[in-house]
Design a protein around this motif. Structure first.
Motif, PDB file in Angstrom:
ATOM      1  N   SER A   1       0.822  -1.202   0.000  1.00 53.00           N
ATOM      2  CA  SER A   1       0.000   0.000   0.000  1.00 53.00           C
ATOM      3  C   SER A   1       0.855   1.250   0.000  1.00 53.00           C
ATOM      4  O   SER A   1       1.858   1.334   0.684  1.00 53.00           O
ATOM      5  CB  SER A   1      -0.899   0.007   1.240  1.00 53.00           C
ATOM      6  N   SER A   2       0.416   2.245  -0.769  1.00 52.82           N
ATOM      7  CA  SER A   2       1.077   3.538  -0.733  1.00 52.82           C
ATOM      8  C   SER A   2       0.409   4.433   0.308  1.00 52.82           C
ATOM      9  O   SER A   2       0.835   5.553   0.528  1.00 52.82           O
ATOM     10  CB  SER A   2       1.007   4.200  -2.112  1.00 52.82           C
ATOM     11  N   ILE A   3      -0.630   3.940   0.934  1.00 53.13           N
ATOM     12  CA  ILE A   3      -1.338   4.682   1.961  1.00 53.13           C
ATOM     13  C   ILE A   3      -0.608   4.490   3.282  1.00 53.13           C
ATOM     14  O   ILE A   3      -0.262   3.376   3.656  1.00 53.13           O
ATOM     15  CB  ILE A   3      -2.804   4.209   2.071  1.00 53.13           C
ATOM     16  N   ALA A   4      -0.378   5.609   3.989  1.00 55.07           N
ATOM     17  CA  ALA A   4       0.317   5.539   5.271  1.00 55.07           C
ATOM     18  C   ALA A   4      -0.501   4.716   6.265  1.00 55.07           C
ATOM     19  O   ALA A   4      -1.727   4.659   6.167  1.00 55.07           O
ATOM     20  CB  ALA A   4       0.523   6.951   5.810  1.00 55.07           C
TER      21      ALA A   4
ATOM     22  N   VAL B   1      -2.209  -2.092   4.987  1.00 59.42           N
ATOM     23  CA  VAL B   1      -2.433  -3.183   4.045  1.00 59.42           C
ATOM     24  C   VAL B   1      -1.082  -3.778   3.672  1.00 59.42           C
ATOM     25  O   VAL B   1      -0.191  -3.076   3.210  1.00 59.42           O
ATOM     26  CB  VAL B   1      -3.164  -2.694   2.776  1.00 59.42           C
ATOM     27  N   LYS B   2      -0.953  -5.074   3.896  1.00 60.07           N
ATOM     28  CA  LYS B   2       0.270  -5.778   3.532  1.00 60.07           C
ATOM     29  C   LYS B   2       0.117  -6.472   2.184  1.00 60.07           C
ATOM     30  O   LYS B   2       1.056  -6.531   1.399  1.00 60.07           O
ATOM     31  CB  LYS B   2       0.611  -6.795   4.623  1.00 60.07           C
ATOM     32  N   GLU B   3      -1.085  -7.006   1.917  1.00 62.26           N
ATOM     33  CA  GLU B   3      -1.336  -7.725   0.666  1.00 62.26           C
ATOM     34  C   GLU B   3      -2.827  -7.631   0.346  1.00 62.26           C
ATOM     35  O   GLU B   3      -3.663  -7.753   1.233  1.00 62.26           O
ATOM     36  CB  GLU B   3      -0.936  -9.189   0.832  1.00 62.26           C
TER      37      GLU B   3
ATOM     38  N   SER C   1      -7.719 -10.942  -4.685  1.00 63.32           N
ATOM     39  CA  SER C   1      -9.036 -10.703  -5.278  1.00 63.32           C
ATOM     40  C   SER C   1     -10.173 -10.835  -4.265  1.00 63.32           C
ATOM     41  O   SER C   1     -11.163 -10.117  -4.355  1.00 63.32           O
ATOM     42  CB  SER C   1      -9.277 -11.645  -6.458  1.00 63.32           C
ATOM     43  N   ALA C   2     -10.040 -11.729  -3.265  1.00 64.76           N
ATOM     44  CA  ALA C   2     -11.126 -11.925  -2.305  1.00 64.76           C
ATOM     45  C   ALA C   2     -10.680 -11.777  -0.847  1.00 64.76           C
ATOM     46  O   ALA C   2     -11.422 -12.118   0.062  1.00 64.76           O
ATOM     47  CB  ALA C   2     -11.764 -13.298  -2.506  1.00 64.76           C
ATOM     48  N   SER C   3      -9.465 -11.263  -0.628  1.00 67.53           N
ATOM     49  CA  SER C   3      -9.022 -11.079   0.756  1.00 67.53           C
ATOM     50  C   SER C   3      -7.985  -9.966   0.851  1.00 67.53           C
ATOM     51  O   SER C   3      -7.355  -9.590  -0.143  1.00 67.53           O
ATOM     52  CB  SER C   3      -8.443 -12.382   1.323  1.00 67.53           C
TER      53      SER C   3
END
Length: 136
Positions: free
Chosen positions: A2-5, A84-86, A89-91
């Motif tokens: 994620s590029s979100i802090a 967010v680490k990963e 499509s569904a998780s």
């Protein structure tokens, strides 16, 4: 990923969160992390009730790995972080931590949440436009 802090949500420890010794009961940390993930979604414009009503989808915890490093105590001011680490499509795999205001890290966690079709009780794709910039 994620590029979100990382997102942080404040929590104060109350009696109801502790055992008889004034130490946070282990299950209380799960509630703190759940609230922080819900607030993370809310901060990104996701209304979970509206999502459920419109699509029949909801997020459910699939797995957790927790490391309890130090105890939190009655009246401690905590910050619960969400990153967010990963994103699949569904998780979504979240990295979460709980720390005290003095900077002490208390709990580290990896939490995978699955997007579930509530009618079928089966995994379902996360809508691609749910959180712009985060889809796989």
């Amino acid at each position: 990923m994620s590029s979100i802090a990382p997102f942080a949500w404040p929590v104060r420890v109350y009696w109801e969160d502790t055992d008889a010794g004034g130490v946070v009961y282990h299950a209380s940390y799960l509630r703190f992390m759940e609230r922080a993930r819900s607030e993370w979604l809310r901060a990104r414009g996701v209304d979970q009730s509206a999502l459920r009503e419109a699509t029949g989808l909801a997020f459910m915890v699939r797995s957790m790995q927790l490391d309890f490093l130090r105890p939190a105590l009655l009246d401690d001011e905590l910050a619960v972080t969400v990153a967010v680490k990963e994103w699949r499509s569904a998780s979504i795999l979240f990295s979460q931590a709980i720390g005290r205001a003095d900077g002490a890290e208390l709990v580290r966690a990896q939490v995978r949440v699955a997007c579930v079709d509530l009618n079928r009780k089966r995994p379902a794709p996360i809508p691609a436009d749910l959180i712009p910039g985060l889809a796989p």
